[in-house]
Design a protein around this motif. Structure first.
Motif, PDB file in Angstrom:
ATOM      1  N   GLY A 103    -103.251 -33.286 -72.869  1.00 48.92           N
ATOM      2  CA  GLY A 103    -102.438 -33.236 -74.086  1.00 48.92           C
ATOM      3  C   GLY A 103    -102.567 -31.912 -74.804  1.00 48.92           C
ATOM      4  N   SER A 104    -103.743 -31.303 -74.703  1.00 51.01           N
ATOM      5  CA  SER A 104    -103.981 -30.074 -75.466  1.00 51.01           C
ATOM      6  C   SER A 104    -103.210 -28.883 -74.890  1.00 51.01           C
ATOM      7  CB  SER A 104    -105.482 -29.757 -75.513  1.00 51.01           C
ATOM      8  OG  SER A 104    -105.926 -29.349 -74.244  1.00 51.01           O
ATOM      9  N   PRO A 122     -99.740 -29.485 -77.192  1.00 55.04           N
ATOM     10  CA  PRO A 122    -100.097 -30.521 -78.161  1.00 55.04           C
ATOM     11  C   PRO A 122     -98.910 -31.118 -78.912  1.00 55.04           C
ATOM     12  CG  PRO A 122    -100.954 -28.356 -78.816  1.00 55.04           C
ATOM     13  CD  PRO A 122    -100.424 -28.211 -77.435  1.00 55.04           C
ATOM     14  N   ASN A 131     -98.240 -35.009 -78.877  1.00 57.30           N
ATOM     15  CA  ASN A 131     -98.247 -35.808 -80.097  1.00 57.30           C
ATOM     16  C   ASN A 131     -96.944 -36.581 -80.250  1.00 57.30           C
ATOM     17  OD1 ASN A 131    -100.822 -35.278 -81.088  1.00 57.30           O
ATOM     18  ND2 ASN A 131    -100.164 -33.326 -82.000  1.00 57.30           N
ATOM     19  N   HIS A 182     -97.203 -40.440 -80.241  1.00 57.67           N
ATOM     20  CA  HIS A 182     -97.157 -40.985 -81.593  1.00 57.67           C
ATOM     21  C   HIS A 182     -95.741 -41.340 -82.004  1.00 57.67           C
ATOM     22  CE1 HIS A 182    -101.374 -40.281 -82.701  1.00 57.67           C
ATOM     23  NE2 HIS A 182    -101.280 -39.305 -81.825  1.00 57.67           N
ATOM     24  N   ARG A 211    -104.552 -37.295 -83.123  1.00 53.04           N
ATOM     25  CA  ARG A 211    -103.499 -36.315 -82.805  1.00 53.04           C
ATOM     26  C   ARG A 211    -104.157 -35.071 -82.214  1.00 53.04           C
ATOM     27  NH1 ARG A 211     -99.006 -38.239 -85.601  1.00 53.04           N
ATOM     28  NH2 ARG A 211     -97.733 -36.494 -84.906  1.00 53.04           N
ATOM     29  N   TRP A 212    -103.478 -34.488 -81.251  1.00 55.74           N
ATOM     30  CA  TRP A 212    -104.002 -33.249 -80.690  1.00 55.74           C
ATOM     31  C   TRP A 212    -103.885 -32.128 -81.729  1.00 55.74           C
ATOM     32  CZ3 TRP A 212    -101.810 -36.752 -77.257  1.00 55.74           C
ATOM     33  CH2 TRP A 212    -102.583 -37.038 -76.132  1.00 55.74           C
ATOM     34  N   ASN A 247    -103.481 -28.167 -82.819  1.00 54.91           N
ATOM     35  CA  ASN A 247    -102.706 -27.067 -82.243  1.00 54.91           C
ATOM     36  C   ASN A 247    -103.582 -26.142 -81.408  1.00 54.91           C
ATOM     37  OD1 ASN A 247    -100.276 -27.938 -83.267  1.00 54.91           O
ATOM     38  ND2 ASN A 247    -100.610 -26.897 -85.232  1.00 54.91           N
ATOM     39  N   TYR A 264    -109.187 -32.828 -80.671  1.00 54.29           N
ATOM     40  CA  TYR A 264    -108.498 -33.507 -81.775  1.00 54.29           C
ATOM     41  C   TYR A 264    -108.941 -33.022 -83.153  1.00 54.29           C
ATOM     42  CZ  TYR A 264    -107.751 -36.899 -77.979  1.00 54.29           C
ATOM     43  OH  TYR A 264    -107.439 -37.495 -76.795  1.00 54.29           O
TER      44      TYR A 264
END
Lengths: 419, 433
Positions: free
Chosen positions: A114-115, A118, A122, A126, A148-149, A151, A183
């Motif tokens: 995910g990073s 991001p 997200n 989400h 949430r990841w 930035n 996160y």
């Protein structure tokens, strides 16, 4: 069957006097019939898990959240949680591990993926549609708060600010864990600021997930690889005499005790690592005892409900966060005696356990409400607990290190950034 | 005390440990409590047994225990903890405890005639002598004449009203039994008395039970229940039950876990927290270091260490109260040969060190068994003594079930000795500071 050794817990079985204190304090058994209580699935059922028994007798052990309250209250020292975690692993070996649990066990991989992008991650995770799908298809509870990841990862921030970082003869190794990495890099920033405020240069070595999510989801062989990796990366620092300090109370507990014990990794390097790992406030308390703790606190005039999470209490080091935060002028800390927030790591993300997690948490959520309308935030050491407490109270929940950094004037509790 | 941030470290969180912590904090000492787990208060019936049975009359309960322990017992057994304490300290300790229970909203009381033992029904319908009991147990006083209806719940373990009523009737007490469906209490399939008690904190659940009790109780009858009258809100639950049924409602203590004990423990711990005393469980003391004698004061305890997830944690204090309990509590350990030792300081014990000497040949023996009356010998200040009668450590005091020269289970004196010796140990520690 029995790929895992029971040696370190077996003898404690004989100490069980069937007093039921564990069953009376178990926060899960208190709210559901699905879990009969630690004594029944632990020391009692254990008699039927001896060598040669074909099946583990009690599937309800899957509902143990692993909070360790049973260990905490047992008057005779039975290691009930360890018995139950191993029993869960045996169940998994017999019946297989659902894909969902395999995913939850590898949140480090998910976090890393995910990073990369991001914003997209997200957005992908989400939104109502994807949560509904995840709920119905995967069994990942819709109501549980997902992080949430950020930035930028913590590592990127360290790289970006490398030139501003303090150089010093006094050095400390920071074990940040996955959550701070992907996160909540602001926890890492606050921590680095506090270290440097005490004149310490911060070393952030290569490191990986501690393996606790894998242990909790019964993937022992994979967890063993994770721990070995960390041993390879971290033990050299331990040998050089550097303290390895962490902010996530569950990760540090896993490095210190849970991984070596559950996985029977009792070699000399595991011991060296155990002896070098500190919780950040445990380490700060040492500074305090030797008169080196900075006490240039600004007043923080607020009421702060503080919950010492189960995995923190399982360190058996008292409550150093509370002791250190108590030094902050005008900070009115209200200590919760709630047994557990209910979240229990990946437990709350399992659809069939979500309501249990909310019911268990009610004790803590009610406590927070009782402290009055003036409460604007709460505090807890563990990330997954913080997210669950935020779900249950609708208030922001901060790590004690954020509170401390704010009291040193280094950090803004609202923007969650250095000042 | 000597520049430590903690004046007194109490090891153990049972009756004697909490009493020592409370007394010392009241005397102005900075106190901390650490314990391996939660202890004796969770096991016992929640009442204060002062003295129940004398060795020469094992079937006849002692009528006036305070008189007995400060008179006949003190003369015949001058080493008994009660004899060492003397009447003044014993009475002061009991008074202090009762005053505390009033403050906590969990009042304890005694027999209608001051100084006498109460006789209360047990969960098998036997009569047991005790000196002080929580308000909710006093209604079961077998010295009172109102008939009883014992109310149980189908499927609730450890409480069988028929058994209780029949056995009480055999002793000439008018009692009948009623069994209510489990769902009067809860929608759960199975739960223990602690969970039921917690459920009763909810007024809606409470009124469901109250309306059933109203239907079944006859005029003039007392209602006996398992200990389910609330956990955190006990006083309100008891009040509602009595005022809305118009009957005396009482609890009969069951097997562990002890609801009355847990109520007291929670309230007492919270009270200690408010007094600035931390109470941490899951902290097992695994070693101790002493300092040699200086200025003629004798050796002293320098620090103790508790096990953590990594390094042992050091605890330094001016003084230490050892209240780790007896064989049940873990204050002693033993091996198969019969060697018995005190687990932290390896204090000298009076306990026989060979297994063949532990027991008398007859199992149910009015004289008891030597292993149960062994323990740590102390002086009048609760300081541990060696075989020559010398104080072992100048800053260590011992309380509760560790003590030698009594047999709390046989004599029914566990809570009485624990509270009184915890009180005395703290007073002595405060005087030394």
């Amino acid at each position: 069957m029995h790929t895992e050794s029971w040696q370190s817990v077996g003898p404690t079985l004989d100490e069980c006097i069937k007093c039921n204190i564990c069953a009376s304090y178990c926060p899960v058994a208190a709210v559901t019939d699905l879990f009969p209580g630690p004594k029944f699935v632990g020391p009692q059922a254990q008699r039927f898990r001896e060598n040669g028994q074909p099946h583990s007798p009690d599937h309800s052990v899957d509902y143990c959240s692993g909070c360790r309250v049973c260990n905490e209250v047992c008057p005779t020292g039975v290691r009930i949680t360890e018995i139950n975690t191993r029993a869960r692993a045996e169940l998994a070996e017999e019946h297989g591990i659902p894909l969902r649990n395999r995913m939850l066990g590898r949140n480090d991989v998910l976090a890393k993926l995910g990073s990369i992008v991001p914003g997209l991650a997200n957005f992908g995770l989400h939104n109502g549609l994807s949560r509904t799908l995840a709920d119905s298809v995967m069994g990942i509870s819709k109501g549980a708060k997902l992080p949430r990841w950020a930035n930028d990862t913590f590592a990127k921030w360290m790289k970006k600010t490398a030139e501003q970082r303090l150089k010093s003869d006094k050095k400390v190794v920071y074990y940040h864990g996955c959550s701070t990495m992907y996160y909540e890099p602001f926890i890492g920033k606050a921590t680095v600021a506090v270290f440097e405020h005490h004149g310490y240069e911060v070393i952030v070595p290569e490191q990986g997930c501690c393996g606790l999510p894998l242990l909790n989801n019964a993937e022992f062989p994979e967890a063993r690889k994770y721990h070995q990796r960390n041993l390879d990366w971290l033990t050299p620092y331990a040998r050089q005499g550097y303290p390895i300090v962490g902010t996530s109370s569950s990760c540090t507990l896993t490095l210190k005790e849970e991984a070596p014990e559950m996985l029977d990794m009792h070699g000399p390097e595991a011991h060296e690592l155990t002896m070098a790992v500190w919780d950040i406030f445990e380490w700060l308390r040492e500074l305090q005892e030797s008169g080196q703790l900075q006490t240039d606190f600004r007043p923080l005039p607020m009421v702060l409900p503080y919950h010492s999470p189960c995995q923190y209490r399982a360190h058996r080091i008292g409550s150093p966060s509370l002791e250190i935060m108590s030094l902050i002028p005008e900070l009115d800390i209200r200590e919760s005696h709630a047994r557990c927030c209910g979240g229990a790591g990946t437990y709350v993300y399992k659809k069939e356990k979500y309501q249990i997690a909310m019911d268990v948490g009610a004790e803590l959520f009610d406590f927070v409400k009782e402290q009055g309308a003036e409460v604007t935030m709460t505090s807890c050491n563990s990330e997954t607990c913080r997210w669950h407490i935020e779900t249950g109270t609708d208030l922001p929940c901060r790590h004690p290190i954020e509170i401390l950094a704010a009291a040193y004037g280094l950090y803004d509790l609202d923007t969650r950034d250095l000042v | 005390m000597s520049g430590h941030s903690i004046d007194l470290l109490v090891i153990g969180a049972g009756w004697s440990g909490l009493m020592a912590a409370y007394t010392a904090a009241n005397a102005g000492l900075k106190v901390q409590v650490i314990a391996k787990g939660l202890g004796s208060m969770h096991w016992a019936a929640g009442s204060i047994d002062l003295f129940g049975y004398a060795p020469d009359a094992p079937d006849t309960p002692i009528h006036r225990p305070l008189e007995y322990v400060t008179g006949k017992l003190a003369k015949e057994q001058p080493q008994h903890p009660y004899a060492l304490l003397g009447k003044d300290r014993l009475v002061a300790a009991l008074d202090s405890f009762v005053a505390l229970t009033h403050e906590l909203g969990l009042s304890y009381g005694g027999a209608a005639q001051p100084g006498e033992n109460l006789m209360l029904p047990t969960a098998v319908g036997a009569a047991r002598p005790t000196y002080l009991a929580p308000q909710a147990q006093l209604g079961g006083d077998l010295g009172r004449s109102e008939p009883m209806v014992i109310v149980g719940f189908e499927g609730l373990r450890d409480f069988y009203p028929q058994l209780i009523a029949e056995n009480l009737a055999k002793q000439g007490i008018q009692a009948r039994a009623v069994l209510l469906p489990f769902d009067v209490l809860t929608d759960r399939r199975d739960s223990n008395t602690v969970q039921q008690a917690h459920g009763m904190d909810d007024p809606a659940r409470r009124s469901r039970l109250i309306s059933e009790l109203k239907k079944l109780a006859k005029t003039g009858e007392r209602i006996g229940l398992p200990p389910i009258l609330g956990l955190d809100d006990h006083a309100a639950v008891l009040f509602d039950m009595q005022s809305q049924t118009g009957a005396t409602v009482f609890e009969i203590a069951t097997l562990p876990p002890s609801v009355p004990g847990m109520r007291l423990f929670k309230a007492w711990r919270n009270r200690l927290n408010k007094m600035g005393v931390r109470v941490d469980s899951n902290m097992e003391v695994v070693s101790a270091q002493s300092e040699p004698s200086s200025n003629g004061a004798g050796p002293s305890v320098h620090l103790v260490e508790s096990a953590t997830s990594a390094r042992p944690m050091k605890h330094r204090a001016g003084g230490y109260v050892l209240a780790t309990g007896g064989i049940m509590g873990g204050g002693f350990n033993s091996d198969h040969e019969g060697h018995v030792w005190e687990t932290i300081f390896d204090l000298p014990l009076t306990t026989p060190q060979a297994r063949s000497e532990w027991f008398n040949p007859v199992f149910i023996n009015p004289a008891g068994h030597p292993v149960f009356s062994g323990g740590v010998a102390v002086n009048e200040a609760m300081q541990p003594l060696d075989g020559d009668g010398e104080v072992v450590y100048s800053n260590l005091w011992v309380a509760g079930d560790l003590l030698a020269h009594d047999n709390p289970i046989l004599q029914r004196s566990l809570e009485g000795t624990a509270i009184a010796t915890g009180f005395a140990a703290a007073k002595a520690a405060a005087a030394a500071s």
